[in-house]
Write a protein that holds these residues in place. Structure first.
Motif, short mmCIF file in Angstrom:
data_model
loop_
_atom_site.label_atom_id
_atom_site.label_comp_id
_atom_site.label_asym_id
_atom_site.label_seq_id
_atom_site.Cartn_x
_atom_site.Cartn_y
_atom_site.Cartn_z
N LEU A 158 31.30 -10.06 11.28
CA LEU A 158 31.36 -11.51 11.44
C LEU A 158 30.83 -11.93 12.81
N GLY A 159 31.14 -11.16 13.84
CA GLY A 159 30.68 -11.50 15.18
C GLY A 159 29.18 -11.43 15.33
N SER A 160 28.53 -10.62 14.52
CA SER A 160 27.06 -10.52 14.61
C SER A 160 26.39 -11.85 14.33
N MET A 161 27.06 -12.74 13.58
CA MET A 161 26.48 -14.06 13.33
C MET A 161 26.35 -14.86 14.63
N CYS A 162 27.29 -14.65 15.54
CA CYS A 162 27.21 -15.34 16.84
C CYS A 162 26.04 -14.81 17.66
N ILE A 163 25.84 -13.49 17.65
CA ILE A 163 24.71 -12.90 18.38
C ILE A 163 23.39 -13.37 17.78
N ILE A 164 23.34 -13.46 16.46
CA ILE A 164 22.13 -13.97 15.78
C ILE A 164 21.85 -15.41 16.21
N THR A 165 22.89 -16.22 16.22
CA THR A 165 22.72 -17.63 16.61
C THR A 165 22.22 -17.76 18.04
N LEU A 166 22.83 -17.00 18.95
CA LEU A 166 22.40 -17.07 20.35
C LEU A 166 20.98 -16.57 20.52
N GLY A 167 20.61 -15.53 19.78
CA GLY A 167 19.25 -15.03 19.88
C GLY A 167 18.22 -16.07 19.45
N VAL A 168 18.50 -16.75 18.36
CA VAL A 168 17.58 -17.80 17.90
C VAL A 168 17.50 -18.93 18.91
N LEU A 169 18.65 -19.37 19.42
CA LEU A 169 18.67 -20.50 20.35
C LEU A 169 17.95 -20.18 21.66
N THR A 170 17.92 -18.91 22.05
CA THR A 170 17.27 -18.52 23.30
C THR A 170 15.80 -18.91 23.33
N THR A 171 15.16 -18.88 22.16
CA THR A 171 13.74 -19.26 22.11
C THR A 171 13.52 -20.59 21.39
N ALA A 172 14.11 -20.74 20.20
CA ALA A 172 13.79 -21.92 19.37
C ALA A 172 14.26 -23.22 19.99
N SER A 173 15.37 -23.19 20.75
CA SER A 173 15.88 -24.44 21.33
C SER A 173 14.90 -25.04 22.32
N GLU A 174 14.11 -24.21 23.00
CA GLU A 174 13.13 -24.74 23.96
C GLU A 174 12.02 -25.49 23.25
N TYR A 175 11.69 -25.09 22.03
CA TYR A 175 10.69 -25.82 21.27
C TYR A 175 11.25 -27.15 20.80
N GLY A 176 12.53 -27.19 20.49
CA GLY A 176 13.15 -28.44 20.05
C GLY A 176 13.25 -29.48 21.15
N THR A 177 13.51 -29.02 22.38
CA THR A 177 13.65 -29.96 23.51
C THR A 177 12.34 -30.22 24.23
N GLY A 178 11.32 -29.40 23.96
CA GLY A 178 10.06 -29.54 24.69
C GLY A 178 10.04 -28.79 26.01
N MET A 179 11.14 -28.10 26.34
CA MET A 179 11.22 -27.36 27.60
C MET A 179 10.23 -26.21 27.65
N ILE A 180 9.76 -25.78 26.47
CA ILE A 180 8.83 -24.65 26.44
C ILE A 180 7.53 -24.98 27.16
N ARG A 181 7.15 -26.26 27.20
CA ARG A 181 5.93 -26.63 27.91
C ARG A 181 6.09 -26.41 29.41
N THR A 182 7.26 -26.76 29.94
CA THR A 182 7.52 -26.52 31.36
C THR A 182 7.55 -25.03 31.65
N THR A 183 8.16 -24.27 30.76
CA THR A 183 8.24 -22.82 30.94
C THR A 183 6.85 -22.20 30.98
N MET A 184 6.00 -22.59 30.04
CA MET A 184 4.66 -22.01 29.98
C MET A 184 3.77 -22.50 31.12
#
Length: 291
Positions: A102-128
């Motif tokens: 069950l805890g692996s679902m939390c690790i999966i969620t955090l892993g996705v958010l580490t990259t995908a959330s920057e695309y949602g907020t537009g922060m990835i442009r600043t990063t790049m």
């Protein structure tokens, strides 16, 4: 009467030099020191990001609660209801797999958010913009996330393992190999599962979509196999059982759902190979697509 103030330090004057031969304008050298960036700078930046956002603390907090809470609860129920000799030959570490699944679902969620959330907020442009090397950005995210996920998982799994061995007196003592697989091995596996989620988040660029794909990858093969009752599909059904992620988690405790399929450290090598291939594909796509 006012107190005299010390003189303020003066910034270094720009270094204007004579014009180069053939140029009508003088050259300019900035007084600000310029250094070449490297992977360590990108890792430092990603570490600042991951520890400063609230989603990290929430997901890791729920992960620890699930792993430790369910692990201790399961051991308590087994200890309270065991009869004489009922646990003889049982590996006490195996009762920690329920919380880790069950805890692996939390690790999966955090892993996705580490990259995908920057695309949602537009922060990835600043990063790049700050780090034009896209492969370096993804590598830094992967290194920081893997270190965090592995450390939290290892500490949680070790705590549950020690508690289970202490609470279940009727079970046998795990061997050194079982201790290694039940703490270090399964922590590496779950951290790789989270790293695969991070890579999928980079490919999909959508948090909800990537999380759905990863949860489907974890649960769908086992659920589909349960409903395959036709004898003509027996080979497919057995393969789904053997290579489903819940079964591979059980392999680390020598408690798999079937007698065939991966054994020993095989699940770790499978996860490593799949994650490496996905990472290479994510880097190739990252180089080709706009941010």
């Amino acid at each position: 009467m006012s107190t005299p103030q010390p003189p303020m330090p003066q910034a270094a004057a720009p270094d204007w030099r004579a014009a180069a031969p053939g140029s009508p304008y003088p050259s300019y050298t900035s007084p600000i020191p310029v250094m070449r960036t490297h992977l360590g700078n990108a890792i430092s930046s990603e570490w600042t990001k991951i520890r400063s956002v609230r989603s990290t603390m929430w997901t890791l907090g729920v992960f620890v609660l699930l792993v430790v809470g369910i692990g201790l609860l399961t051991a308590s129920l087994v200890a309270a209801n065991e009869s004489e000799g009922s646990l003889a030959g049982e590996n006490p570490l195996s009762f920690g797999v329920f919380g880790l699944l069950l805890g692996s679902m939390c690790i999966i969620t955090l892993g996705v958010l580490t990259t995908a959330s920057e695309y949602g907020t537009g922060m990835i442009r600043t990063t790049m913009t700050a780090c034009p090397s896209r492969a370096r950005v993804l590598a830094a995210k992967a290194i920081v996330f893997f270190g965090v996920a592995f450390t939290v998982t290892f500490v949680s799994a070790l705590l549950v393992a020690l508690a289970d061995v202490a609470m279940l007196d009727g079970a046998r003592q795990p061997s050194n190999s079982e201790w290694l697989k039940g703490t270090l091995g399964i922590s590496l596996y779950i951290a790789l599962l989270g790293l695969l989620s991070l890579v999928v988040g980079s490919i999909i660029r959508h948090s909800a979509g990537a999380i759905t794909i990863m949860i489907g990858l974890v649960l769908a093969p086992l659920v589909i196999a349960l409903f395959m009752v036709s004898s003509a599909l027996e080979d497919v059904r057995q393969a789904l059982f053997d290579y489903s992620i819940p079964n591979q988690l059980g392999v680390f405790y020598t408690n798999s759902l079937s007698d065939s399929g991966p054994s020993g450290w095989d699940p770790l090598w499978i996860a490593l190979g799949v994650t490496a291939a996905a990472f290479a594909g994510a880097v190739a796509l990252l180089q080709k697509r706009d941010v």
